[in-house]
Motif scaffolding. Sequence first.
Motif, PDB file in Angstrom:
ATOM      1  N   TRP A 102       0.916  -1.293  -0.027  1.00  0.00           N
ATOM      2  CA  TRP A 102       0.116   0.099  -0.048  1.00  0.00           C
ATOM      3  C   TRP A 102       0.986   1.360  -0.007  1.00  0.00           C
ATOM      4  O   TRP A 102       2.147   0.977   0.345  1.00  0.00           O
ATOM      5  CB  TRP A 102      -1.076  -0.027   1.103  1.00  0.00           C
ATOM      6  N   ALA A 103       0.291   2.322  -0.313  1.00  0.00           N
ATOM      7  CA  ALA A 103       1.126   3.622  -0.428  1.00  0.00           C
ATOM      8  C   ALA A 103       0.500   4.899  -0.198  1.00  0.00           C
ATOM      9  O   ALA A 103      -0.793   4.924  -0.702  1.00  0.00           O
ATOM     10  CB  ALA A 103       1.759   3.640  -1.835  1.00  0.00           C
ATOM     11  N   THR A 104       1.098   6.106  -0.154  1.00  0.00           N
ATOM     12  CA  THR A 104       0.318   7.160  -0.216  1.00  0.00           C
ATOM     13  C   THR A 104       0.937   7.788  -1.532  1.00  0.00           C
ATOM     14  O   THR A 104       2.084   7.956  -1.838  1.00  0.00           O
ATOM     15  CB  THR A 104       0.990   8.075   1.069  1.00  0.00           C
ATOM     16  N   LEU A 105      -0.157   8.454  -2.384  1.00  0.00           N
ATOM     17  CA  LEU A 105       0.237   8.720  -3.611  1.00  0.00           C
ATOM     18  C   LEU A 105      -0.136  10.574  -3.463  1.00  0.00           C
ATOM     19  O   LEU A 105      -1.062  10.915  -3.049  1.00  0.00           O
ATOM     20  CB  LEU A 105      -0.734   8.341  -4.677  1.00  0.00           C
ATOM     21  N   ILE A 106       0.896  11.179  -3.827  1.00  0.00           N
ATOM     22  CA  ILE A 106       0.953  12.903  -3.925  1.00  0.00           C
ATOM     23  C   ILE A 106       1.314  13.169  -5.361  1.00  0.00           C
ATOM     24  O   ILE A 106       2.224  12.855  -5.943  1.00  0.00           O
ATOM     25  CB  ILE A 106       1.707  13.336  -2.761  1.00  0.00           C
ATOM     26  N   ALA A 107       0.248  13.967  -5.897  1.00  0.00           N
ATOM     27  CA  ALA A 107       0.749  14.556  -7.183  1.00  0.00           C
ATOM     28  C   ALA A 107       0.326  15.992  -7.353  1.00  0.00           C
ATOM     29  O   ALA A 107      -0.384  16.611  -6.620  1.00  0.00           O
ATOM     30  CB  ALA A 107      -0.311  13.794  -8.177  1.00  0.00           C
ATOM     31  N   LEU A 108       0.793  16.811  -8.307  1.00  0.00           N
ATOM     32  CA  LEU A 108       0.660  18.049  -8.615  1.00  0.00           C
ATOM     33  C   LEU A 108       0.309  18.224  -9.883  1.00  0.00           C
ATOM     34  O   LEU A 108       1.207  17.871 -10.962  1.00  0.00           O
ATOM     35  CB  LEU A 108       1.895  18.986  -8.275  1.00  0.00           C
ATOM     36  N   LEU A 109      -0.836  18.866 -10.131  1.00  0.00           N
ATOM     37  CA  LEU A 109      -1.409  19.123 -11.609  1.00  0.00           C
ATOM     38  C   LEU A 109      -1.016  20.648 -11.800  1.00  0.00           C
ATOM     39  O   LEU A 109      -1.601  21.447 -10.950  1.00  0.00           O
ATOM     40  CB  LEU A 109      -2.661  18.829 -11.915  1.00  0.00           C
ATOM     41  N   ASP A 110      -0.651  20.851 -12.861  1.00  0.00           N
ATOM     42  CA  ASP A 110      -0.332  22.626 -13.358  1.00  0.00           C
ATOM     43  C   ASP A 110      -1.138  22.576 -14.658  1.00  0.00           C
ATOM     44  O   ASP A 110      -0.761  21.973 -15.656  1.00  0.00           O
ATOM     45  CB  ASP A 110       1.035  22.786 -13.716  1.00  0.00           C
ATOM     46  N   GLY A 111      -2.462  22.929 -14.518  1.00  0.00           N
ATOM     47  CA  GLY A 111      -3.279  23.035 -15.883  1.00  0.00           C
ATOM     48  C   GLY A 111      -3.724  21.550 -15.876  1.00  0.00           C
ATOM     49  O   GLY A 111      -4.353  20.936 -15.000  1.00  0.00           O
ATOM     50  N   ASP A 112      -3.593  20.845 -17.041  1.00  0.00           N
ATOM     51  CA  ASP A 112      -3.978  19.448 -17.538  1.00  0.00           C
ATOM     52  C   ASP A 112      -2.639  18.694 -17.346  1.00  0.00           C
ATOM     53  O   ASP A 112      -2.796  17.722 -17.975  1.00  0.00           O
ATOM     54  CB  ASP A 112      -4.879  19.381 -18.438  1.00  0.00           C
ATOM     55  N   GLN A 113      -1.579  19.201 -16.895  1.00  0.00           N
ATOM     56  CA  GLN A 113      -0.376  18.549 -16.933  1.00  0.00           C
ATOM     57  C   GLN A 113      -0.320  17.900 -15.440  1.00  0.00           C
ATOM     58  O   GLN A 113      -0.024  18.817 -14.654  1.00  0.00           O
ATOM     59  CB  GLN A 113       0.821  19.157 -17.539  1.00  0.00           C
ATOM     60  N   VAL A 114       0.265  16.530 -15.240  1.00  0.00           N
ATOM     61  CA  VAL A 114       0.751  16.180 -13.880  1.00  0.00           C
ATOM     62  C   VAL A 114       2.218  16.426 -14.004  1.00  0.00           C
ATOM     63  O   VAL A 114       2.968  15.894 -14.909  1.00  0.00           O
ATOM     64  CB  VAL A 114       0.469  14.743 -13.793  1.00  0.00           C
ATOM     65  N   VAL A 115       2.869  17.334 -13.229  1.00  0.00           N
ATOM     66  CA  VAL A 115       3.996  17.810 -13.260  1.00  0.00           C
ATOM     67  C   VAL A 115       4.971  17.132 -12.129  1.00  0.00           C
ATOM     68  O   VAL A 115       6.114  17.128 -12.206  1.00  0.00           O
ATOM     69  CB  VAL A 115       4.120  19.288 -13.247  1.00  0.00           C
ATOM     70  N   VAL A 116       4.460  16.666 -10.996  1.00  0.00           N
ATOM     71  CA  VAL A 116       5.058  16.059 -10.068  1.00  0.00           C
ATOM     72  C   VAL A 116       4.176  14.811  -9.411  1.00  0.00           C
ATOM     73  O   VAL A 116       2.886  14.866  -9.447  1.00  0.00           O
ATOM     74  CB  VAL A 116       5.213  16.920  -8.751  1.00  0.00           C
ATOM     75  N   GLY A 117       4.724  13.759  -9.408  1.00  0.00           N
ATOM     76  CA  GLY A 117       4.283  12.503  -8.683  1.00  0.00           C
ATOM     77  C   GLY A 117       5.087  11.797  -7.789  1.00  0.00           C
ATOM     78  O   GLY A 117       6.406  11.559  -7.901  1.00  0.00           O
ATOM     79  N   LEU A 118       4.465  11.285  -6.621  1.00  0.00           N
ATOM     80  CA  LEU A 118       5.334  10.719  -5.623  1.00  0.00           C
ATOM     81  C   LEU A 118       4.752   9.585  -5.088  1.00  0.00           C
ATOM     82  O   LEU A 118       3.154   9.826  -4.946  1.00  0.00           O
ATOM     83  CB  LEU A 118       5.730  11.400  -4.532  1.00  0.00           C
ATOM     84  N   VAL A 119       5.077   8.335  -4.929  1.00  0.00           N
ATOM     85  CA  VAL A 119       4.385   7.139  -4.480  1.00  0.00           C
ATOM     86  C   VAL A 119       5.511   6.783  -3.316  1.00  0.00           C
ATOM     87  O   VAL A 119       6.726   6.594  -3.630  1.00  0.00           O
ATOM     88  CB  VAL A 119       4.256   5.907  -5.422  1.00  0.00           C
ATOM     89  N   SER A 120       4.853   6.613  -1.911  1.00  0.00           N
ATOM     90  CA  SER A 120       5.546   6.150  -0.950  1.00  0.00           C
ATOM     91  C   SER A 120       5.041   5.013  -0.218  1.00  0.00           C
ATOM     92  O   SER A 120       3.907   5.010   0.036  1.00  0.00           O
ATOM     93  CB  SER A 120       5.631   7.411   0.017  1.00  0.00           C
ATOM     94  N   ALA A 121       5.760   3.991  -0.284  1.00  0.00           N
ATOM     95  CA  ALA A 121       5.389   2.623   0.296  1.00  0.00           C
ATOM     96  C   ALA A 121       6.168   2.343   1.419  1.00  0.00           C
ATOM     97  O   ALA A 121       7.098   1.336   1.481  1.00  0.00           O
ATOM     98  CB  ALA A 121       5.179   1.378  -1.075  1.00  0.00           C
TER      99      ALA A 121
END
Length: 269
Positions: A102-121
């Motif tokens: 299992w994991a925590t998912l954190i993302a940042l969208l700038d407009g319609d682009q996903v510019v940051v993604g992090l998955v921590s398990a």
Amino acid sequence: MSLRTGYDDDLRLAHVIADQVDSLTMSRFKALDLRVETKPDLTPVSDADRTAEELVRSQLARARPRDAVHGEELPDTGHGPRRWVVDPIDGTKNFVRGVPVWATLIALLDGDQVVVGLVSAPALGRRWWAAQGSGAWTGRSLAAATRIQVSQVDRLEDASFSYSSLTGWEERDRLPHVLDLMRRVWRTRAYGDFWSYVLVAEGAVDVAAEPELSLHDMAALVPIVTEAGGRFTSVRGVPGPFGGSALATNGRLHDDALALLDPLPGVHL
């Protein structure tokens, strides 16, 4: 790793928040007093899910007060082009049964682009992340990271395919399509949830797909797969995390997999 994008500070912030959330979720993993409820869609939610999302939101409110936030458990907040997308515990069914995937998912969208993604398990002792233009990485921290890349497999007959469950495909009348894909590939395994997609980014799996997912399930995974050299669309070819389902591949196999999964009319193969 060295950061070279306009989203360096955002990625660092995601790591700092993930560190705090990992401490919280690990303290509740296998806890004897863990409370589990059933949501209206009949999926489980634990007290850890809600508390973890509240923690992420409180940190973002302090560090990025102008940004919007979309999460799985709580109402959306804020407006504007920058939007954080949070899944506090992806793989809640595993979490509540004591399975460490299992994991925590954190993302940042700038407009319609996903510019940051992090998955921590944290139960696996693993973390994966990417920022637009900086590649995809895995490790315990920014200072201890290894760059990852997708595989070079270019025939479905040599490919490893991961999914979550067959019942989901059956419920959406898409079982024949996924069975066609399964018959073509070399190997199938149901790793499930985020695990399927980070394995694609690492090159251990070549194709992963699920028939129904929400934005919070996918957003963080998109830049990790694409910055590793892969491709991420819906199972009908809609780019990114906006098509309600997921097909992630090493890129070389994407068109062949998409053709078997019944693409939308007009999708370029």
